[in-house]
Design an enzyme around this catalytic site. Structure first.
Site, PDB file in Angstrom:
ATOM      1  N   TYR A   1     -35.048 -60.381  12.927  1.00  0.00           N
ATOM      2  CA  TYR A   1     -34.756 -61.481  13.844  1.00  0.00           C
ATOM      3  C   TYR A   1     -34.594 -60.935  15.253  1.00  0.00           C
ATOM      4  CZ  TYR A   1     -33.641 -64.914  10.169  1.00  0.00           C
ATOM      5  OH  TYR A   1     -33.709 -65.782   9.116  1.00  0.00           O
TER       6      TYR A   1
ATOM      7  N   ASP B   1     -31.762 -72.028  10.035  1.00  0.00           N
ATOM      8  CA  ASP B   1     -30.905 -73.175  10.329  1.00  0.00           C
ATOM      9  C   ASP B   1     -31.565 -74.125  11.325  1.00  0.00           C
ATOM     10  OD1 ASP B   1     -28.912 -72.252   8.651  1.00  0.00           O
ATOM     11  OD2 ASP B   1     -27.868 -71.154  10.250  1.00  0.00           O
TER      12      ASP B   1
END
Length: 247
Positions: free
Chosen positions: A109, A51
């Site tokens: 992540y 994003d």
């Protein structure tokens, strides 16, 4: 001939990985640079989306082109064309059917939190003013591995066909002056990691219990989960592929 390219970027100046009509993206910058260098239109297929504002320490994409005779020289010249916040690290020849997105077996992540005000982390981590209960957050994080349906952490109105993700790791650790959350799975839903972190921080602040997190997951309702934390603290750190894709 198909190649994988490994690269990294600091996401502050970009509206995510994927090309968009009215915003600058990492994909657009890389495709323009590769097309200029190779003197032909190059389309890059990424390992996934990030994003706006999210960073990547390791990201992959594949592209098709003519044989590259001098890869080290190509890397040097490509990096000289790219902006300072994007770097290309490797170009690897792969099988013609290899796919950067569909062949990835896991993705990892990290989310960085700092508990003391630090100007050097202003665009690189989330500043949390009060120290959370890390033990309680880790108890709740460990529970996530018992589930596979994470619809409650998915961005609303997406076009995904399934909310099933197989988690391998979810843990909070103190690393130097950071509190780092690491999560590994075969795939992630849009906004999932930031929503997971926001939910676990509610536990760390003493507002929710582990039982509350269970109720959130079972609800399959995004509005029941915690708030999404800021994008600036999120890093894609690893994408793994099977050895069979490489030549």
């Amino acid at each position: 001939m198909r190649y994988f390219v490994e690269f990294s970027y600091f996401g502050k100046n970009y509206h995510g990985w994927q090309k968009q009509p009215n915003a600058i993206s990492v994909q657009q910058v890389l495709e323009d640079t590769f097309s200029t260098f190779f003197r032909k239109s190059i389309d890059l297929v990424g390992a996934g989306r990030t994003d706006a504002g999210v960073h990547a320490k390791q990201m992959f994409a594949h592209f098709d082109g003519e044989p590259i005779e001098d890869i080290p020289n190509a890397l040097h010249r490509l990096n000289s064309f790219l902006p300072d916040d994007i770097a290309v690290h490797h170009i690897l020849q792969v099988n013609d059917e290899a796919h950067a997105r569909f062949d990835a077996v896991s993705r990892t992540y990290e989310y960085w939190v700092v508990e003391n005000k630090n100007p050097f982390y202003i665009d690189a981590a989330y500043y949390l003013k009060n120290q959370p209960d890390v033990e309680a957050m880790n108890e709740a994080a460990a529970m996530l591995l018992d589930y596979q349906d994470f619809e409650c952490f998915s961005k609303s109105n997406t076009d995904v066909k399934t909310y099933i993700c197989h988690l391998e790791k979810a843990v909070w650790e103190r690393k130097d002056d950071q509190l780092v959350f690491t999560i590994t799975a075969d795939r992630f839903l849009r906004n999932m990691v930031r929503a997971v972190v926001g939910t676990l921080l509610e536990v760390g602040k003493g507002k929710w219990t582990k039982a509350d997190v269970k109720s959130v997951i079972n609800s399959k309702d995004r509005s029941k989960a915690g708030p999404s934390v800021p994008a600036k603290g999120l890093y894609l750190t690893s994408v793994l592929y099977p050895d069979k894709i490489y030549k």
